[in-house]
Design an enzyme around this catalytic site. Structure first.
Site, mmCIF file in Angstrom:
data_model
loop_
_atom_site.group_PDB
_atom_site.id
_atom_site.type_symbol
_atom_site.label_atom_id
_atom_site.label_comp_id
_atom_site.label_asym_id
_atom_site.label_seq_id
_atom_site.Cartn_x
_atom_site.Cartn_y
_atom_site.Cartn_z
ATOM 1 N N THR A 5 -0.183 -7.848 22.766
ATOM 2 C CA THR A 5 -0.236 -6.379 22.080
ATOM 3 C C THR A 5 0.743 -6.355 20.973
ATOM 4 O O THR A 5 1.578 -7.293 20.652
ATOM 5 C CB THR A 5 -0.326 -5.178 22.833
ATOM 6 O OG1 THR A 5 -0.726 -4.014 22.333
ATOM 7 C CG2 THR A 5 1.250 -4.889 23.276
ATOM 8 N N GLY A 165 -2.842 -7.712 13.022
ATOM 9 C CA GLY A 165 -4.044 -8.037 13.667
ATOM 10 C C GLY A 165 -4.862 -9.101 13.139
ATOM 11 O O GLY A 165 -5.496 -9.881 13.884
ATOM 12 N N CYS A 168 -2.531 -12.504 14.828
ATOM 13 C CA CYS A 168 -2.295 -12.682 16.185
ATOM 14 C C CYS A 168 -3.613 -12.548 16.762
ATOM 15 O O CYS A 168 -4.347 -11.376 16.660
ATOM 16 C CB CYS A 168 -1.291 -11.352 16.666
ATOM 17 S SG CYS A 168 -0.925 -11.737 18.383
ATOM 18 N N THR A 171 -4.055 -9.271 19.338
ATOM 19 C CA THR A 171 -3.728 -8.158 18.507
ATOM 20 C C THR A 171 -5.254 -7.711 17.718
ATOM 21 O O THR A 171 -5.713 -8.784 17.097
ATOM 22 C CB THR A 171 -2.672 -8.110 17.755
ATOM 23 O OG1 THR A 171 -1.309 -8.344 18.443
ATOM 24 C CG2 THR A 171 -2.394 -6.725 16.716
#
Length: 180
Positions: A5, A165, A168, A171
């Site tokens: 996350t 985001g 990754c 994410t």
């Protein structure tokens, strides 16, 4: 699962007004599979005076949230004293020392990372902190945007998390943001 996350905490002053924000993505990953895209991993604590977010095992994080919130209440919202006592209690308890979660907690004056080993780390600049698998991407983006762009704080958090985001795989860009 421990790092899957991205959470970003950001505090400071913008146009002569103090701010504190925390943001996180919504992706929950189990192994190599996305099981939820809109999870909420951030919370407001102590009468909306402290913000927090977690990365890691959800069950472990809720245990940490509950424990931290109890200590924060007993310290009447004093974030500095709360993180110190939280760390002491965490290190004494064998069960807690095995939890696989990290937290960011912040208010208008402090930003702390609470690690899975019971360590308390104040953000290097006491301004920006990030955790999780996309944490380094979000942290780098936030530092650059903070230094070179005159963005509204909420926009800075949003754009930094979008960059994380995009880079990754753990994410996503389903971003939630809370502010004091």
């Amino acid at each position: 699962m421990f790092e899957a996350t991205t959470i970003l905490g950001y505090r400071g002053e913008f146009d002569n007004k103090k701010f504190a924000l925390i943001g996180g993505d919504g992706q929950v990953t189990l192994g190599n599979c996305v099981v939820k895209a809109n999870a909420i991993k951030i919370r407001s604590l102590y009468h909306n005076q402290v913000l927090s977010g977690f990365a890691g095992s959800t069950a472990d994080a809720f245990s940490l949230f509950d424990m931290f919130e109890r200590i924060l209440e007993s310290k009447k919202g004093d974030l500095f004293k709360s993180v110190v006592d939280f760390s002491k209690e965490w290190r004494k308890d064998k069960y807690l020392r095995r939890l696989e979660a990290m937290m960011i907690v912040l208010n208008f004056d402090h930003v702390f990372i609470l690690s899975g080993t019971g360590d308390v780390l104040e953000a290097e600049d006491n301004k920006i902190a990030a955790i999780g698998s996309g944490g380094n991407f979000a942290l780098s983006a936030a530092r650059a945007l903070d230094h070179f762009a005159h963005l509204e704080p909420r926009k800075l958090v949003e754009e930094s998390l979008k960059i994380a985001g995009d880079l990754c795989i753990y994410t996503n860009t389903n971003i939630k943001i809370l502010e004091l």
